[in-house]
Design a protein around this motif. Structure first.
Motif, mmCIF file in Angstrom:
data_model
loop_
_atom_site.group_PDB
_atom_site.id
_atom_site.type_symbol
_atom_site.label_atom_id
_atom_site.label_comp_id
_atom_site.label_asym_id
_atom_site.label_seq_id
_atom_site.Cartn_x
_atom_site.Cartn_y
_atom_site.Cartn_z
ATOM 1 N N LEU A 189 6.788 -0.155 -25.670
ATOM 2 C CA LEU A 189 6.946 1.259 -25.341
ATOM 3 C C LEU A 189 5.634 2.010 -25.543
ATOM 4 O O LEU A 189 5.275 2.879 -24.745
ATOM 5 N N VAL A 190 4.915 1.674 -26.614
ATOM 6 C CA VAL A 190 3.616 2.292 -26.849
ATOM 7 C C VAL A 190 2.655 1.954 -25.713
ATOM 8 O O VAL A 190 1.901 2.813 -25.234
ATOM 9 N N ALA A 191 2.690 0.710 -25.247
ATOM 10 C CA ALA A 191 1.817 0.310 -24.143
ATOM 11 C C ALA A 191 2.166 1.055 -22.856
ATOM 12 O O ALA A 191 1.279 1.452 -22.089
ATOM 13 N N GLU A 192 3.466 1.261 -22.634
ATOM 14 C CA GLU A 192 3.907 1.933 -21.415
ATOM 15 C C GLU A 192 3.562 3.423 -21.429
ATOM 16 O O GLU A 192 3.152 3.984 -20.411
ATOM 17 N N CYS A 193 3.736 4.069 -22.577
ATOM 18 C CA CYS A 193 3.584 5.524 -22.646
ATOM 19 C C CYS A 193 2.239 5.976 -23.201
ATOM 20 O O CYS A 193 1.810 7.098 -22.926
ATOM 21 N N GLY A 194 1.597 5.117 -23.991
ATOM 22 C CA GLY A 194 0.377 5.536 -24.669
ATOM 23 C C GLY A 194 -0.860 5.491 -23.814
ATOM 24 O O GLY A 194 -1.781 6.283 -24.009
ATOM 25 N N GLY A 195 -0.911 4.546 -22.892
ATOM 26 C CA GLY A 195 -2.068 4.442 -22.013
ATOM 27 C C GLY A 195 -3.374 4.255 -22.745
ATOM 28 O O GLY A 195 -4.429 4.644 -22.260
ATOM 29 N N GLY A 196 -3.320 3.672 -23.952
ATOM 30 C CA GLY A 196 -4.521 3.459 -24.730
ATOM 31 C C GLY A 196 -5.000 4.687 -25.488
ATOM 32 O O GLY A 196 -6.019 4.624 -26.184
ATOM 33 N N ASP A 197 -4.282 5.794 -25.385
ATOM 34 C CA ASP A 197 -4.656 7.019 -26.089
ATOM 35 C C ASP A 197 -4.176 6.928 -27.534
ATOM 36 O O ASP A 197 -2.972 6.832 -27.787
ATOM 37 N N PRO A 198 -5.087 6.958 -28.531
ATOM 38 C CA PRO A 198 -4.680 6.806 -29.921
ATOM 39 C C PRO A 198 -3.812 7.944 -30.436
ATOM 40 O O PRO A 198 -3.159 7.812 -31.469
ATOM 41 N N GLU A 199 -3.802 9.094 -29.735
ATOM 42 C CA GLU A 199 -2.954 10.210 -30.134
ATOM 43 C C GLU A 199 -1.492 9.973 -29.764
ATOM 44 O O GLU A 199 -0.589 10.532 -30.388
ATOM 45 N N LYS A 200 -1.255 9.159 -28.745
ATOM 46 C CA LYS A 200 0.095 9.007 -28.199
ATOM 47 C C LYS A 200 0.862 7.898 -28.927
ATOM 48 O O LYS A 200 1.294 6.909 -28.337
ATOM 49 N N VAL A 201 1.038 8.102 -30.215
ATOM 50 C CA VAL A 201 1.730 7.110 -31.034
ATOM 51 C C VAL A 201 3.241 7.316 -30.956
ATOM 52 O O VAL A 201 3.727 8.403 -30.600
ATOM 53 N N ALA A 202 3.975 6.267 -31.299
ATOM 54 C CA ALA A 202 5.422 6.395 -31.430
ATOM 55 C C ALA A 202 5.723 7.344 -32.585
ATOM 56 O O ALA A 202 5.195 7.188 -33.679
ATOM 57 N N ASN A 203 6.563 8.349 -32.329
ATOM 58 C CA ASN A 203 6.908 9.309 -33.379
ATOM 59 C C ASN A 203 8.166 10.045 -32.944
ATOM 60 O O ASN A 203 8.135 10.800 -31.972
ATOM 61 N N GLY A 204 9.240 9.825 -33.649
ATOM 62 C CA GLY A 204 10.504 10.457 -33.311
ATOM 63 C C GLY A 204 11.624 9.441 -33.258
ATOM 64 O O GLY A 204 11.617 8.553 -32.405
ATOM 65 N N LEU A 205 12.560 9.559 -34.194
ATOM 66 C CA LEU A 205 13.702 8.651 -34.290
ATOM 67 C C LEU A 205 14.962 9.487 -34.451
ATOM 68 O O LEU A 205 15.005 10.407 -35.273
ATOM 69 N N ALA A 206 15.988 9.183 -33.672
ATOM 70 C CA ALA A 206 17.249 9.906 -33.778
ATOM 71 C C ALA A 206 18.403 8.914 -33.681
ATOM 72 O O ALA A 206 18.462 8.120 -32.734
ATOM 73 N N TRP A 207 19.300 8.976 -34.655
ATOM 74 C CA TRP A 207 20.462 8.089 -34.681
ATOM 75 C C TRP A 207 21.712 8.889 -34.347
ATOM 76 O O TRP A 207 22.002 9.900 -34.991
#
Length: 230
Positions: A189-207
């Motif tokens: 998911l990080v590879a798909e959405c981050g595009g190599g941008d170090p700012e675009k980290v995974a952040n946000g979890l909801a159950w």
């Protein structure tokens, strides 16, 4: 070797790519999301199906918003620095109060007894929701070593899920011992959405307890994902 669960996407939903996501939780059929950056921080109601922001309130312009969590009929939120926190009415997002706490605020979650705060260190704090006094501190370890950079949090069926700022993975933490019992791999998911941008980290979890669904997203991600979890 700790078990690693592969990332299995059940569904994907549109997400505001301008949302610098800091906190996320599910309640009453809505996603509640907080976003960061000074002068741009918000708390908002988001419709899952299309990512539309239905209602939004701003943090004060000098605050950098971080994690949020539900408590009774309120949303509780913390700021990155300055030890400032806010409360909003969960339905209207009208501000209902402010509070102070020690140190930095990163992620926030809640269970039936406490608010759980991360601050980027390997130690989680369990707080009294009324006074914000520290009830206990939980050192978190992985493989016998302290695990720093704990970020966004979620409470799931008696356990803690945590984003780790430096890792494309979710830690599954035993709340009694602080030991990481396993990981959920978010690298695809990080590879798909981050595009190599170090700012675009995974952040946000909801159950979603009723629907038994886990939602994950990241900073400025165009997608929010429902992923399978053991």
């Amino acid at each position: 070797m700790l078990p690693v669960q592969p990332c299995a996407v059940v569904a994907r939903y549109p997400h505001d790519p301008k949302a610098f996501t800091q906190g996320l939780f599910w309640r009453s059929g809505l996603l509640f999301e907080s976003t960061g950056l000074v002068g741009r921080s918000t708390v908002r109601h988001v419709r899952l199906e299309d990512g539309k922001v239905l209602r939004s309130a701003k943090f004060p312009r000098d605050m950098f918003g971080e994690g949020i969590a539900p408590w009774n009929d309120e949303v509780v939120g913390v700021t990155y620095q300055g030890g400032q926190g806010l409360r909003w009415d969960a339905e209207t997002l009208a501000e209902t109060g402010r509070f102070t706490f020690e140190g930095e605020g990163w992620g926030l979650a809640s269970n039936e007894h406490s608010l759980i705060l991360s601050d980027g260190t390997p130690v989680l704090r369990f707080l009294d929701p009324a006074t914000m006094a520290v009830r206990r501190r939980l050192p978190v370890t992985a493989g016998g070593r302290p695990l720093p950079w704990l970020n966004a949090l979620a409470w799931r069926r008696g356990g803690i899920l945590a984003n780790v700022l430096t890792l494309p993975a979710v830690a599954r933490i035993d709340p009694a011992t602080g030991i990481v019992r396993g990981w959920i791999d978010l690298a695809p998911l990080v590879a798909e959405c981050g595009g190599g941008d170090p700012e675009k980290v995974a952040n946000g979890l909801a159950w979603d307890e009723e629907g038994a669904r886990l939602f994950v997203t990241g900073k400025n991600w165009p997608w929010l994902y429902e992923i399978a979890i053991d």
